[in-house]
Design a protein around this motif. Structure first.
Motif, short mmCIF file in Angstrom:
data_model
loop_
_atom_site.label_atom_id
_atom_site.label_comp_id
_atom_site.label_asym_id
_atom_site.label_seq_id
_atom_site.Cartn_x
_atom_site.Cartn_y
_atom_site.Cartn_z
N GLY A 264 0.82 -1.21 0.00
CA GLY A 264 0.00 0.00 0.00
C GLY A 264 0.85 1.25 0.00
N TYR A 279 -0.20 10.15 -0.60
CA TYR A 279 -1.54 10.30 -0.01
C TYR A 279 -2.59 10.40 -1.12
N TYR A 281 -2.40 8.98 -4.02
CA TYR A 281 -2.58 7.62 -4.55
C TYR A 281 -3.40 6.78 -3.58
N PHE A 285 -6.79 4.95 -4.75
CA PHE A 285 -6.84 3.52 -5.04
C PHE A 285 -7.03 2.64 -3.80
N ASP A 286 -6.54 3.09 -2.62
CA ASP A 286 -6.79 2.30 -1.42
C ASP A 286 -8.14 2.68 -0.82
N ASN A 287 -8.38 3.99 -0.71
CA ASN A 287 -9.68 4.44 -0.20
C ASN A 287 -10.72 4.55 -1.31
N GLN A 288 -10.29 4.43 -2.55
CA GLN A 288 -11.16 4.47 -3.73
C GLN A 288 -12.01 5.72 -3.80
#
Lengths: 323, 433
Positions: A264, A279, A281, A285-288
Motif C-alpha cells: 500500500g 496520499y 494515490y 486507489f486504497d480508499n477508492q
C-alpha cells in the motif's frame, strides 16, 4: 587567443538567414504562416488529450463524491477542498514533502556545483567521468529502491551493520520520522545530483575564459574568481536546477513507496514518510475516493504553479542585470 | 475511454464543446475493440499475476480449440495488478476476458458483482459446484448466490517451526508432538512465552501475521453481513487485537514486516521460531532461509483455533468482455482438476478441486527441506479442515492490508495498543466512508 574570440559566433542578427526559412519569391506568404502551425499541431493535440484534458477533468472530478467503481455519487462543490484543509493527514503529508524537499534540493545544488567544478578541471577521459555521474540517473528507480530498502533495513540493513561495527547506535530508518526522510533524500540525491552537475557543467563551460584570465591578471585567486565570476554567471542555471528539483520533490512518490516494507501507500506505519503524492494515490486507489484524490491533485498542481511563478520572478530578479 | 462509458453530465457538455476530442476517443475505442473478429476467430485475453503456471495449458487450449487464440497478460505483483484491474472495471473497458482475482481482493469483486458475469448462468453446464471444496466454491458467490469466480488454487494453513530452536529450548521437535502445542491460540501464546524466556528469540515474525490468521477465523470480517463497519461493534476483533499486541509486548514478535527485506533476512538469521504457513509459504521459506537451513524447518499438521486459508485465486469474466461464453469456457477448462494438477506440478499452487486433492501425484509429494514431510497429503488434509468462509464486505481486504497492518506495525514501533487501535478505527472509517 584573439583568433578564438573572433571565431565565436557573436550577434546572430548579422548572419544572413539560410534558404529554407526565407520566403521564396512567387509564393503567397499566407501559406507559410499556416504551415508552422500545422506542423506543431500534433504536439498540441496530443498535449490537449493527455495533458490539458486530464487536468480539467481532475478539477471536475474534485467537485464530486466520486467512487473508483461507482463513479460520481454526489455533487459536493468545494467540499473536498474544505475537508482537505482540516485533514491532519494531508498536513502531515505536506510537511513530510517539504522536509524531504529541503533535504534534497539544498545538498543537490551544492554538490552539483562542486562536482561540476571538478569535472571542469583537466581530467583524463573526461567523457567517462561525465557519463559516470549520470549513471545513477539511468538506473531504474525500482531497482534503486530495492537496493536502498536493503541498505536502510532497520534490523538487518547494511547501513546499520556498519554503524554497529563502528560502535554507534543503529537507527530505525523506517519508524524514526527524520531518519526516514534522510533515507529517502539519500535515494533522491544519489540519483539526481550527477544529472544536475552536468547541467551546471554546461553552464560553467559557457562562461568566457577571458573573464577568468582578465581577473587572474588583476590578481584574483581561484576562490575570488569562483565567487565573483562563476557564481553570478551560474545564477540562471542554478535557479533552473532548483526549480526542476523542487517540482520533482513535490511529486515524490516512488522512493518513499519503495522504502516502506508495508504494502500500500501508507508511507510508514504512522504516515511518518507519506508524501503528498503517496496520499493522493492512497485516496484514489486504497480508499477508492477519486473525488478527494482529485482535490489533492489540484491543490498540488496549484503549489507547483506557485513555485513556477516564484521561479519566473526570481529569474528576472536575479538574472536580469547579467543579461 | 471512461468518457465513453460513463453517461455523465460532463460527457454531454464535453462532447458538445469538443467534438474533435470525442471523435478521437471513439477512434481509439474502436481500434482497441476491433481485434481478432475476422473469419469466425475469437481472440480471448486472460490476465494473471505472479505465477499461475498456465503457459503450457494455454498453448494446449489453442491447439485443441481451433479458432480460439488466447493472449496472456502477466503482471509480476498482485497489488498493482488488482489496482489496475479495478480501475479498468470502473472505467468500463480495458479488462481482460478472463481475469484472475486473488482471495484478498475477492470482497471488492463480490461487492460489485454486477460488473461480472454469473458463471452459473453462462458457464458450461457440466461444471458443477462439487468440482471444488465447499468453502472455496461458497466464497466465490455473491450475496444473491451468483457465481462470480471459478476457484483456481488455495492456501490451506499449517504451522511451520524451527525444529532445532524448539529442541534447544527444551520443547519437543517431532511434528506429531509439536502439533498439540498449536491446538489453540492460548496454547500457542503460552508456548511462545516459554520459548522466549528460554531461547531469548522471538516466537513469530510480526503482530499482523498472527492477527490476520486469528481474525480470519471469525464468522465475519471487518464488516458485518449488513456491510456496516464491525471494527468497533464486534468485541472479538478487539479481543484478538489485545491478545496479539500483548504477546508482541512480551517479546514474542520479531517485529519484521512480512515480505520486507528485513523479514527475508530474518529467515536466514533465525529471528523467529514459528511461521503461519499456507502451502505456498514453504517455497518462500526455502528461498529465504536458504540451503544452509535445510532440515531445520519443519511443518506441523496443526493450526491454532482450527484451520484457515491464506491466498488462492479465482477466475472471473467481466461483463465488459465481448465473448463472455467463450471466456467462461476457458475459465472452466483451466480450473478443471486435470489442469490444476498440472499447474500444481509446475508452480506448487495448491489445487482447490476435490479430484485434484486425491490425485496420487499430489498426495505423494514430499519435501526433503522440511525433513521429508509428506507436504502434499498434509496440506490436502488442512484444506479439508477449512471452515465456513468468512463473510468479507466491500473494502475488507484493503482494511486488512492498508489499515490494520500499519496500525499493528505502529504498536511494534512503540505506540501503545490503544493508540494503535484508534489509528485502526480511524483508517477503517476512511475506507468504508
Amino acid at each position: 587567443m584573439n583568433t578564438r574570440t573572433t571565431a565565436r559566433p557573436s550577434c546572430p542578427d548579422t548572419v544572413p538567414l539560410p534558404g529554407p526559412l526565407a520566403v521564396p519569391a512567387g509564393r503567397r506568404p499566407v501559406k507559410s504562416t499556416v504551415e508552422p502551425y500545422l506542423l506543431i499541431a500534433p504536439f498540441f493535440l496530443v498535449f490537449a488529450l493527455v495533458g490539458v484534458f486530464p487536468l480539467l477533468y481532475s478539477g471536475f472530478v474534485s467537485l464530486y463524491d466520486w467512487d473508483l467503481l461507482d463513479g460520481p455519487t454526489r455533487f459536493v462543490g468545494l467540499g473536498n477542498y474544505a475537508a482537505l484543509l482540516s485533514d491532519a493527514q494531508f498536513g502531515r503529508a505536506l510537511a513530510n514533502t517539504l522536509s524531504i524537499l529541503a533535504m534534497t534540493t539544498v545538498p543537490q545544488v551544492v554538490i552539483a556545483v562542486l562536482l561540476a567544478a571538478l569535472l571542469d578541471t583537466r581530467l583524463r577521459a573526461p567523457t567517462a567521468w561525465r557519463v559516470g555521474v549520470l549513471l545513477p540517473c539511468a538506473m531504474g528507480v525500482a531497482a534503486v529502491g530495492v537496493v536502498f530498502a536493503n541498505l536502510f533495513g532497520p534490523t538487518f540493513g547494511f547501513v546499520n551493520a556498519v554503524l554497529q561495527h563502528l560502535g554507534l547506535t543503529p537507527v530505525d530508518w523506517q519508524s524514526n520520522r527524520f531518519a526516514s526522510h534522510l533515507a529517502i533524500a539519500t535515494m533522491v540525491n544519489w540519483r539526481w545530483t550527477g544529472y544536475n552537475a552536468l547541467i551546471v557543467l554546461a553552464a560553467l563551460q559557457a562562461i568566457p575564459r577571458e573573464l577568468h584570465e582578465a581577473a587572474t591578471v588583476d590578481g584574483a585567486g581561484p576562490v575570488r574568481r569562483f565567487t565573483a565570476i562563476t557564481l553570478p554567471l551560474l545564477r540562471p542555471t542554478l535557479v533552473f536546477v532548483v526549480v526542476t528539483s523542487t517540482i520533482g520533490g513535490l511529486q515524490l512518490f516512488t522512493e518513499p513507496k519503495l522504502l516502506d516494507p508495508l504494502p500500500g501507500t501508507n508511507g510508514g506505519a504512522t504516515h511518518q514518510f507519506q508524501t503528498a503524492n503517496l496520499y493522493l494515490y492512497q485516496s484514489a486507489f486504497d480508499n477508492q475516493s477519486l473525488g478527494y484524490a482529485s482535490a489533492i491533485a489540484c491543490t498540488l498542481t496549484l503549489l507547483v504553479a506557485l513555485v513556477a511563478v516564484a521561479n519566473h520572478v526570481l529569474t528576472r530578479h536575479l538574472a536580469g542585470p547579467t543579461r | 475511454m471512461r468518457l465513453l462509458s460513463r453517461k455523465t453530465l460532463f460527457h454531454k457538455v464535453f462532447s458538445k464543446a469538443f467534438p474533435v476530442v470525442s471523435a478521437l476517443a471513439l477512434l481509439a475505442a474502436s481500434a482497441a475493440c476491433g481485434t481478432g473478429e475476422a473469419a469466425g476467430r475469437v481472440e480471448l485475453s486472460i490476465s494473471t499475476f505472479t505465477e499461475f503456471g498456465y503457459e503450457d495449458l494455454l498453448a494446449e487450449y489453442e491447439s485443441t480449440h481451433p479458432g480460439v487464440r488466447v493472449r496472456h497478460e502477466r503482471t509480476g505483483q498482485g497489488g498493482p495488478y488488482h489496482q489496475r484491474l479495478f480501475t479498468r472495471l470502473g472505467a468500463g473497458s480495458g479488462a481482460a476476458d478472463v481475469v484472475a482475482v486473488e482471495e484478498g481482493y475477492l470482497a471488492d469483486a463480490l461487492a460489485r458483482s454486477d460488473l461480472f458475469q454469473d458463471l452459473a448462468e453462462i458457464g458450461p453446464p457440466d461444471v458443477r459446484p462439487d468440482r471444488w471444496l465447499d468453502w472455496k466454491y461458497a466464497a466465490g458467490r455473491d450475496k444473491a448466490g451468483r457465481v462470480v469466480g471459478y476457484g483456481t488454487d488455495v492456501g490451506p494453513l499449517a504451522m511451520c517451526y524451527r525444529r532445532d530452536l524448539f529442541e534447544a529450548a527444551g520443547l519437543p521437535g517431532d511434528p506429531e508432538r509439536v502439533a498439540p502445542l498449536f491446538a489453540t491460540w492460548e496454547s500457542y501464546f503460552a508456548t511462545g512465552d516459554a520459548f522466549v524466556a528460554r531461547a531469548g528469540r522471538a516466537w513469530f515474525d510480526s503482530d499482523s501475521q498472527i492477527f490476520n490468521a486469528m481474525h480470519n477465523q471469525l464468522p465475519s470480517g471487518y464488516l458485518t453481513t449488513g456491510d456496516a463497519l464491525a471494527i468497533e461493534s464486534d468485541p472479538a476483533i478487539r479481543r484478538n487485537w489485545d491478545l496479539v499486541t500483548a504477546a508482541g509486548g512480551r517479546g514474542q514478535s520479531a517485529r519484521l514486516t512480512a515480505f520486507s527485506a528485513d523479514w527475508n533476512a530474518g529467515f536466514a538469521a533465525g529471528a523467529f521460531a514459528t511461521k503461519t504457513c499456507p502451502s505456498w509459504m514453504l517455497g518462500v521459506i526455502k528461498a529465504q532461509a536458504g540451503p544452509a537451513n535445510a532440515g531445520r524447518w519443519a511443518v506441523a499438521d496443526a493450526f491454532p483455533g482450527g484451520g484457515g486459508n491464506w491466498g488462492g485465486s479465482y477466475l472471473a469474466v467481466p461483463k465488459q468482455s465481448a465473448h463472455p461464453r467463450e471466456a467462461a469456457a476457458l475459465a472452466a477448462w483451466l480450473t478443471a482438476p486435470e489442469q490444476q494438477i498440472r499447474a500444481f506440478a509446475k508452480t506448487g499452487n495448491f489445487p482447490s478441486q476435490r479430484a485434484a486433492l486425491t490425485a496420487p501425484e499430489l498426495l505423494g509429494t514430499t519435501d526433503p527441506y522440511f525433513g521429508g514431510a509428506h507436504t502434499g497429503a498434509l496440506f490436502a488434509g488442512r484444506a479439508q479442515k477449512v471452515g465456513e468462509p468468512q463473510y468479507k464486505g466491500p473494502g475488507d481486504g484493503r482494511i486488512q492490508e492498508n489499515v490494520i497492518a500499519p496500525a499493528l506495525r505502529a504498536v511494534e514501533e512503540g505506540a501503545s495498543p490503544d493508540e494503535g487501535w484508534r489509528q485502526a478505527v480511524e483508517g477503517a472509517k476512511k475506507i468504508t466512508r
